[in-house]
Design a protein around this motif. Structure first.
Motif, PDB file in Angstrom:
ATOM      1  N   ALA A 223     -14.006  -0.760   2.982  1.00  0.00           N
ATOM      2  CA  ALA A 223     -12.574  -0.585   2.716  1.00  0.00           C
ATOM      3  C   ALA A 223     -11.984  -1.858   2.127  1.00  0.00           C
ATOM      4  CB  ALA A 223     -11.840  -0.190   3.997  1.00  0.00           C
ATOM      5  N   LEU A 224     -12.405  -3.012   2.648  1.00  0.00           N
ATOM      6  CA  LEU A 224     -11.931  -4.297   2.112  1.00  0.00           C
ATOM      7  C   LEU A 224     -12.371  -4.476   0.661  1.00  0.00           C
ATOM      8  CD1 LEU A 224     -10.616  -7.099   2.465  1.00  0.00           C
ATOM      9  CD2 LEU A 224     -12.806  -7.896   3.397  1.00  0.00           C
ATOM     10  N   LEU A 225     -13.622  -4.166   0.370  1.00  0.00           N
ATOM     11  CA  LEU A 225     -14.120  -4.253  -1.003  1.00  0.00           C
ATOM     12  C   LEU A 225     -13.416  -3.242  -1.908  1.00  0.00           C
ATOM     13  CD1 LEU A 225     -17.927  -4.756  -0.279  1.00  0.00           C
ATOM     14  CD2 LEU A 225     -16.349  -6.441  -1.266  1.00  0.00           C
ATOM     15  N   HIS A 226     -13.199  -2.046  -1.390  1.00  0.00           N
ATOM     16  CA  HIS A 226     -12.490  -0.983  -2.117  1.00  0.00           C
ATOM     17  C   HIS A 226     -11.098  -1.473  -2.529  1.00  0.00           C
ATOM     18  CE1 HIS A 226     -10.982   3.152  -2.805  1.00  0.00           C
ATOM     19  NE2 HIS A 226     -10.021   2.932  -1.912  1.00  0.00           N
ATOM     20  N   LEU A 227     -10.370  -2.010  -1.574  1.00  0.00           N
ATOM     21  CA  LEU A 227      -9.021  -2.515  -1.840  1.00  0.00           C
ATOM     22  C   LEU A 227      -9.069  -3.736  -2.762  1.00  0.00           C
ATOM     23  CD1 LEU A 227      -5.967  -2.428  -1.300  1.00  0.00           C
ATOM     24  CD2 LEU A 227      -6.385  -3.763   0.771  1.00  0.00           C
ATOM     25  N   SER A 228     -10.026  -4.617  -2.552  1.00  0.00           N
ATOM     26  CA  SER A 228     -10.136  -5.830  -3.369  1.00  0.00           C
ATOM     27  C   SER A 228     -10.437  -5.510  -4.826  1.00  0.00           C
ATOM     28  CB  SER A 228     -11.223  -6.757  -2.817  1.00  0.00           C
ATOM     29  OG  SER A 228     -10.891  -7.174  -1.521  1.00  0.00           O
ATOM     30  N   VAL A 229     -11.385  -4.614  -5.050  1.00  0.00           N
ATOM     31  CA  VAL A 229     -11.716  -4.230  -6.428  1.00  0.00           C
ATOM     32  C   VAL A 229     -10.512  -3.551  -7.068  1.00  0.00           C
ATOM     33  CG1 VAL A 229     -13.170  -2.724  -7.868  1.00  0.00           C
ATOM     34  CG2 VAL A 229     -14.204  -4.106  -6.048  1.00  0.00           C
ATOM     35  N   TYR A 230      -9.845  -2.691  -6.318  1.00  0.00           N
ATOM     36  CA  TYR A 230      -8.656  -2.024  -6.858  1.00  0.00           C
ATOM     37  C   TYR A 230      -7.587  -3.053  -7.244  1.00  0.00           C
ATOM     38  CZ  TYR A 230      -4.379   0.615  -7.211  1.00  0.00           C
ATOM     39  OH  TYR A 230      -3.188   1.113  -7.651  1.00  0.00           O
ATOM     40  N   PHE A 231      -7.292  -3.967  -6.321  1.00  0.00           N
ATOM     41  CA  PHE A 231      -6.212  -4.932  -6.586  1.00  0.00           C
ATOM     42  C   PHE A 231      -6.602  -5.957  -7.649  1.00  0.00           C
ATOM     43  CE2 PHE A 231      -3.941  -8.937  -5.476  1.00  0.00           C
ATOM     44  CZ  PHE A 231      -2.679  -8.529  -5.878  1.00  0.00           C
ATOM     45  N   LEU A 232      -7.801  -6.521  -7.528  1.00  0.00           N
ATOM     46  CA  LEU A 232      -8.183  -7.624  -8.423  1.00  0.00           C
ATOM     47  C   LEU A 232      -8.638  -7.173  -9.810  1.00  0.00           C
ATOM     48  CD1 LEU A 232     -10.050  -9.864  -5.841  1.00  0.00           C
ATOM     49  CD2 LEU A 232      -7.733 -10.188  -6.760  1.00  0.00           C
ATOM     50  N   LEU A 233      -9.387  -6.087  -9.881  1.00  0.00           N
ATOM     51  CA  LEU A 233      -9.920  -5.660 -11.178  1.00  0.00           C
ATOM     52  C   LEU A 233      -9.073  -4.572 -11.836  1.00  0.00           C
ATOM     53  CD1 LEU A 233     -13.772  -5.640 -10.476  1.00  0.00           C
ATOM     54  CD2 LEU A 233     -12.348  -7.468 -11.422  1.00  0.00           C
ATOM     55  N   ASP A 234      -8.633  -3.591 -11.053  1.00  0.00           N
ATOM     56  CA  ASP A 234      -7.851  -2.502 -11.634  1.00  0.00           C
ATOM     57  C   ASP A 234      -6.400  -2.916 -11.861  1.00  0.00           C
ATOM     58  OD1 ASP A 234      -7.871   0.388 -12.431  1.00  0.00           O
ATOM     59  OD2 ASP A 234      -6.294   0.466 -10.904  1.00  0.00           O
ATOM     60  N   GLN A 235      -5.818  -3.596 -10.889  1.00  0.00           N
ATOM     61  CA  GLN A 235      -4.414  -4.016 -10.984  1.00  0.00           C
ATOM     62  C   GLN A 235      -4.278  -5.468 -11.453  1.00  0.00           C
ATOM     63  OE1 GLN A 235      -1.822  -1.617 -10.318  1.00  0.00           O
ATOM     64  NE2 GLN A 235      -3.730  -0.470 -10.559  1.00  0.00           N
ATOM     65  N   LEU A 236      -5.413  -6.085 -11.788  1.00  0.00           N
ATOM     66  CA  LEU A 236      -5.461  -7.450 -12.323  1.00  0.00           C
ATOM     67  C   LEU A 236      -4.790  -8.470 -11.402  1.00  0.00           C
ATOM     68  CD1 LEU A 236      -4.606  -6.498 -16.003  1.00  0.00           C
ATOM     69  CD2 LEU A 236      -6.881  -6.807 -14.986  1.00  0.00           C
ATOM     70  N   GLY A 237      -4.815  -8.208 -10.100  1.00  0.00           N
ATOM     71  CA  GLY A 237      -4.226  -9.122  -9.127  1.00  0.00           C
ATOM     72  C   GLY A 237      -2.712  -9.195  -9.202  1.00  0.00           C
ATOM     73  N   SER A 238      -2.096  -8.235  -9.829  1.00  0.00           N
ATOM     74  CA  SER A 238      -0.645  -8.250 -10.039  1.00  0.00           C
ATOM     75  C   SER A 238       0.057  -7.377  -8.997  1.00  0.00           C
ATOM     76  CB  SER A 238      -0.317  -7.733 -11.437  1.00  0.00           C
ATOM     77  OG  SER A 238       1.052  -7.447 -11.555  1.00  0.00           O
ATOM     78  N   PHE A 239       0.929  -8.006  -8.207  1.00  0.00           N
ATOM     79  CA  PHE A 239       1.690  -7.237  -7.222  1.00  0.00           C
ATOM     80  C   PHE A 239       2.677  -6.287  -7.896  1.00  0.00           C
ATOM     81  CE2 PHE A 239       0.231 -10.678  -4.453  1.00  0.00           C
ATOM     82  CZ  PHE A 239      -0.258  -9.922  -3.394  1.00  0.00           C
ATOM     83  N   SER A 240       3.206  -6.666  -9.044  1.00  0.00           N
ATOM     84  CA  SER A 240       4.142  -5.766  -9.733  1.00  0.00           C
ATOM     85  C   SER A 240       3.418  -4.509 -10.230  1.00  0.00           C
ATOM     86  CB  SER A 240       4.865  -6.479 -10.878  1.00  0.00           C
ATOM     87  OG  SER A 240       3.951  -6.920 -11.851  1.00  0.00           O
TER      88      SER A 240
END
Length: 191
Positions: A79-96
């Motif tokens: 789950a941590l890797l799932h969320l990390s890949v989503y946030f860092l690679l898919d969302q480019l680490g952007s909170f917006s």
């Protein structure tokens, strides 16, 4: 238990070294594939960890008991890797970008809620944490896994496009495992 993550890592190394992502099993969309793959393994490990107690009770397979904690921790790790890949690679680490996605797709919020519920369980999974918290409080805290399983199942159902049976099967298995826990233990032991 590490095999699914190891297989994924090998595929990524092969892709980075120049292989076609489709040829190494990452599909034409390696980031989406990776997010889905890790999420699927997170729910699989979560369901397997929830299945331990009913199997110990009904089948009297006490040898399964030591597997519950590692399965739960692997569920959290995936789950941590799932969320990390989503946030860092898919969302480019952007909170917006993340908040825009959450606004468009509320299932993302359910996934984050499930992860948030699993976090204290992973952090308190050691014997030392059980001693510090106390066994009774620790057990109460670890009942959050039931809510996390519900959120995870709904997250998966809402994530797929159209009707697909796979998320419903996982949700059904999770529902049965949660229902079995709600049954009176005297009835369960007689069966």
């Amino acid at each position: 238990m590490a095999l699914p993550v190891l297989v994924l890592a090998v595929r990524w190394v092969m892709m980075i070294m120049g292989s076609d992502p489709r040829a190494v099993g990452l599909s034409a969309e390696p980031i989406d594939y990776t997010i889905n793959y890790l999420g699927l393994w997170a729910i699989r490990f979560l369901i397997l960890s929830l299945a331990i107690t009913p199997l110990r009770t009904w089948a009297r397979w006490s040898w399964l008991a030591p597997l519950r904690r590692p399965l739960g921790l692997w569920a959290f790790a995936c789950a941590l890797l799932h969320l990390s890949v989503y946030f860092l690679l898919d969302q480019l680490g952007s909170f917006s970008l993340l908040w825009e996605s959450v606004a468009k797709h509320p299932f993302i919020l359910l996934g984050m809620a499930a992860f948030t519920l699993l976090l204290p369980l992973a952090l308190t999974s050691t014997r030392g944490a059980i001693r510090r918290i106390g066994a009774r409080r620790w057990q109460a805290l670890h009942r959050l896994v039931y809510l996390a399983a519900i959120f995870t199942a709904i997250h998966f159902i809402l994530r797929v496009k159209g009707f697909q049976p796979e998320p419903w099967i996982y949700a059904g298995v999770a529902a049965v495992l949660l229902l079995v826990r709600a049954l009176p233990t005297a009835w369960v032991r007689r069966a």
